[in-house]
Design a protein around this motif. Sequence first.
Motif, PDB file in Angstrom:
ATOM      1  N   GLN A   1      75.620 -31.284  67.380  1.00 33.38           N
ATOM      2  CA  GLN A   1      76.848 -30.487  67.310  1.00 33.38           C
ATOM      3  C   GLN A   1      76.536 -28.999  67.159  1.00 33.38           C
ATOM      4  OE1 GLN A   1      76.213 -33.220  65.562  1.00 33.38           O
ATOM      5  NE2 GLN A   1      77.755 -34.699  66.241  1.00 33.38           N
ATOM      6  N   THR A   2      75.534 -28.686  66.357  1.00 37.23           N
ATOM      7  CA  THR A   2      75.146 -27.287  66.167  1.00 37.23           C
ATOM      8  C   THR A   2      74.546 -26.730  67.449  1.00 37.23           C
ATOM      9  OG1 THR A   2      74.637 -27.806  63.861  1.00 37.23           O
ATOM     10  CG2 THR A   2      73.809 -25.714  64.725  1.00 37.23           C
ATOM     11  N   ALA A   3      73.745 -27.556  68.127  1.00 36.71           N
ATOM     12  CA  ALA A   3      73.079 -27.112  69.349  1.00 36.71           C
ATOM     13  C   ALA A   3      74.081 -26.781  70.453  1.00 36.71           C
ATOM     14  CB  ALA A   3      72.096 -28.179  69.829  1.00 36.71           C
ATOM     15  N   VAL A   4      75.100 -27.648  70.638  1.00 28.21           N
ATOM     16  CA  VAL A   4      76.071 -27.371  71.706  1.00 28.21           C
ATOM     17  C   VAL A   4      76.922 -26.151  71.359  1.00 28.21           C
ATOM     18  CG1 VAL A   4      76.216 -29.688  72.652  1.00 28.21           C
ATOM     19  CG2 VAL A   4      77.714 -29.061  70.775  1.00 28.21           C
TER      20      VAL A   4
ATOM     21  N   CYS B   1      85.905 -17.839  84.246  1.00 29.48           N
ATOM     22  CA  CYS B   1      84.788 -18.708  84.634  1.00 29.48           C
ATOM     23  C   CYS B   1      83.765 -18.831  83.509  1.00 29.48           C
ATOM     24  CB  CYS B   1      84.126 -18.182  85.904  1.00 29.48           C
ATOM     25  SG  CYS B   1      85.102 -18.449  87.400  1.00 29.48           S
ATOM     26  N   TYR B   2      83.479 -17.738  82.827  1.00 28.76           N
ATOM     27  CA  TYR B   2      82.553 -17.807  81.693  1.00 28.76           C
ATOM     28  C   TYR B   2      83.150 -18.623  80.553  1.00 28.76           C
ATOM     29  CZ  TYR B   2      78.908 -14.679  83.414  1.00 28.76           C
ATOM     30  OH  TYR B   2      77.852 -14.143  84.115  1.00 28.76           O
ATOM     31  N   CYS B   3      84.459 -18.500  80.343  1.00 27.74           N
ATOM     32  CA  CYS B   3      85.111 -19.296  79.297  1.00 27.74           C
ATOM     33  C   CYS B   3      85.086 -20.784  79.646  1.00 27.74           C
ATOM     34  CB  CYS B   3      86.560 -18.839  79.104  1.00 27.74           C
ATOM     35  SG  CYS B   3      86.724 -17.234  78.281  1.00 27.74           S
ATOM     36  N   ALA B   4      85.324 -21.117  80.924  1.00 25.56           N
ATOM     37  CA  ALA B   4      85.370 -22.523  81.335  1.00 25.56           C
ATOM     38  C   ALA B   4      84.012 -23.198  81.175  1.00 25.56           C
ATOM     39  CB  ALA B   4      85.850 -22.630  82.787  1.00 25.56           C
ATOM     40  N   ILE B   5      82.943 -22.528  81.599  1.00 26.74           N
ATOM     41  CA  ILE B   5      81.620 -23.156  81.485  1.00 26.74           C
ATOM     42  C   ILE B   5      81.206 -23.261  80.025  1.00 26.74           C
ATOM     43  CG2 ILE B   5      80.157 -21.070  81.670  1.00 26.74           C
ATOM     44  CD1 ILE B   5      78.351 -22.728  83.554  1.00 26.74           C
ATOM     45  N   SER B   6      81.628 -22.288  79.212  1.00 23.69           N
ATOM     46  CA  SER B   6      81.319 -22.327  77.786  1.00 23.69           C
ATOM     47  C   SER B   6      82.029 -23.500  77.109  1.00 23.69           C
ATOM     48  CB  SER B   6      81.731 -21.005  77.128  1.00 23.69           C
ATOM     49  OG  SER B   6      81.514 -21.037  75.738  1.00 23.69           O
ATOM     50  N   LEU B   7      83.295 -23.725  77.452  1.00 27.06           N
ATOM     51  CA  LEU B   7      84.036 -24.856  76.887  1.00 27.06           C
ATOM     52  C   LEU B   7      83.429 -26.185  77.326  1.00 27.06           C
ATOM     53  CD1 LEU B   7      87.755 -23.706  77.213  1.00 27.06           C
ATOM     54  CD2 LEU B   7      86.501 -24.178  75.094  1.00 27.06           C
ATOM     55  N   GLY B   8      83.018 -26.257  78.588  1.00 25.12           N
ATOM     56  CA  GLY B   8      82.375 -27.473  79.075  1.00 25.12           C
ATOM     57  C   GLY B   8      81.105 -27.784  78.313  1.00 25.12           C
ATOM     58  N   THR B   9      80.318 -26.753  78.059  1.00 23.86           N
ATOM     59  CA  THR B   9      79.088 -26.923  77.281  1.00 23.86           C
ATOM     60  C   THR B   9      79.401 -27.393  75.866  1.00 23.86           C
ATOM     61  OG1 THR B   9      77.969 -25.206  78.563  1.00 23.86           O
ATOM     62  CG2 THR B   9      77.021 -25.753  76.426  1.00 23.86           C
ATOM     63  N   LEU B  10      80.476 -26.862  75.302  1.00 20.65           N
ATOM     64  CA  LEU B  10      80.853 -27.214  73.932  1.00 20.65           C
ATOM     65  C   LEU B  10      81.159 -28.709  73.800  1.00 20.65           C
ATOM     66  CD1 LEU B  10      81.345 -25.920  71.145  1.00 20.65           C
ATOM     67  CD2 LEU B  10      83.735 -25.639  71.804  1.00 20.65           C
ATOM     68  N   PHE B  11      81.740 -29.303  74.832  1.00 21.21           N
ATOM     69  CA  PHE B  11      82.041 -30.731  74.792  1.00 21.21           C
ATOM     70  C   PHE B  11      80.833 -31.588  75.148  1.00 21.21           C
ATOM     71  CE2 PHE B  11      86.289 -28.998  74.787  1.00 21.21           C
ATOM     72  CZ  PHE B  11      86.990 -29.888  73.991  1.00 21.21           C
ATOM     73  N   GLY B  12      79.902 -31.034  75.902  1.00 20.29           N
ATOM     74  CA  GLY B  12      78.590 -31.650  76.097  1.00 20.29           C
ATOM     75  C   GLY B  12      78.550 -32.938  76.893  1.00 20.29           C
ATOM     76  N   GLY B  13      77.509 -33.080  77.717  1.00 15.87           N
ATOM     77  CA  GLY B  13      77.286 -34.295  78.498  1.00 15.87           C
ATOM     78  C   GLY B  13      76.176 -35.119  77.870  1.00 15.87           C
TER      79      GLY B  13
ATOM     80  N   ALA C   1      73.372 -30.813  78.479  1.00 18.11           N
ATOM     81  CA  ALA C   1      72.168 -31.570  78.108  1.00 18.11           C
ATOM     82  C   ALA C   1      70.906 -30.781  78.416  1.00 18.11           C
ATOM     83  CB  ALA C   1      72.143 -32.901  78.846  1.00 18.11           C
ATOM     84  N   ASN C   2      70.901 -30.062  79.548  1.00 11.63           N
ATOM     85  CA  ASN C   2      69.726 -29.276  79.916  1.00 11.63           C
ATOM     86  C   ASN C   2      69.451 -28.187  78.886  1.00 11.63           C
ATOM     87  OD1 ASN C   2      70.014 -30.797  82.246  1.00 11.63           O
ATOM     88  ND2 ASN C   2      70.999 -29.143  83.366  1.00 11.63           N
ATOM     89  N   ALA C   3      70.526 -27.585  78.390  1.00  7.86           N
ATOM     90  CA  ALA C   3      70.374 -26.473  77.464  1.00  7.86           C
ATOM     91  C   ALA C   3      69.977 -26.912  76.057  1.00  7.86           C
ATOM     92  CB  ALA C   3      71.684 -25.669  77.405  1.00  7.86           C
ATOM     93  N   ILE C   4      70.417 -28.110  75.651  1.00  6.10           N
ATOM     94  CA  ILE C   4      70.189 -28.504  74.253  1.00  6.10           C
ATOM     95  C   ILE C   4      69.193 -29.638  74.079  1.00  6.10           C
ATOM     96  CG2 ILE C   4      72.565 -27.819  73.702  1.00  6.10           C
ATOM     97  CD1 ILE C   4      73.123 -30.901  73.389  1.00  6.10           C
ATOM     98  N   ALA C   5      68.808 -30.310  75.177  1.00  6.99           N
ATOM     99  CA  ALA C   5      67.976 -31.511  75.043  1.00  6.99           C
ATOM    100  C   ALA C   5      66.682 -31.251  74.283  1.00  6.99           C
ATOM    101  CB  ALA C   5      67.655 -32.083  76.429  1.00  6.99           C
TER     102      ALA C   5
END
Length: 335
Positions: free
Chosen positions: A46-49, A227-239, A31-35
């Motif tokens: 969807q495009t933003a995440v 670790c970079y893959c995990a945080i990237s996947l988390g961002t992809l699903f988005g909060g 949310a911080n990155a795409i808000a």
Amino acid sequence: MHTVQISLNILIFLIALALIFDFMNGFHDAANAIATVVSTGVLRPQTAVAMAAFFNLAAVFVFHQLHVAASVGKGTIDPAIVDHVVVFGALIGAIFWNLVTWYYGIPSSSSHALIGGLVGAAVAKAGTGSLVASGLIKTILFIVLSPLLGFILGSLMMLLVSWIFVRSTPRKVDSWFRRAQLLSASMYSLGHGGNDAQKTIGIIWMLLIASGNAGPDSPPMWVIISCYCAISLGTLFGGWRIVKTMGQKITKLKPVGGFCAETGGAITLFIATAMGVPVSTTHTITGAIVGVGASQRMSAVRWGVASDIVWAWIFTIPASAFVAAVAWWVGAHVF
């Protein structure tokens, strides 16, 4: 360097738990990155995440020096007291606080939840003497400095842009900064990945050093990539619960404001990562958004919402530390 006897099953379990935290970090902080870029209407959610997730992962090729990982892994608590129970307690404390704040849509800090978790578990095991004062002071100092720097840079960017484009029509300014915001949002996501992924690298590295499976000079490459893959996947699903608070409730943003907030936040993150400071991306972008709003007029900022967010920041480290201490006690009787 002391080593702790840790079974392979427990080691795998704790690494998986750390990667779950890393995934949740990306999920929570998406949310911080795409808000800003979503609330201004520049990109669909969807495009933003997808864009944010891509640049979170791309950060692995940019931030080669793992200063933040070293600060978390060796500069927060005494490495001599680290064992599987301490790491378990720290991760449970951080994950618990992330879940609570995500559920209530509060933009809190995953980074400081992890620091709080480490503090709580370490103190529960060995008392306050197990804490590394210099590293903690630096982290606590940046709880204030990162949003302040974001505020200053966001407001200065807004004032500078307003001065440069004073003779341009609102339609032209909106058109230009809709395109420019793609760049600023990308840079912010790059800074987010570079700082936040390293925190999980640091805690896995800490565990591997304690168990004798890694040296103190650098973590294994598989740790960095996972670790970079995990945080990237988390961002992809988005909060998604936090997007509305960050992008709409603090102040109303237009593309030019979104660009200034993201640019100010990105600069802050790049500086902190270079210095090895595990800062909060949430604190940083919130400060920048408030700075953009305040530079236009003080009444443009909903100060009540901002103060609620600050209270969440204040409680993050104590709350996660308390849960981590309880989790350490449970873990000491289970493992």
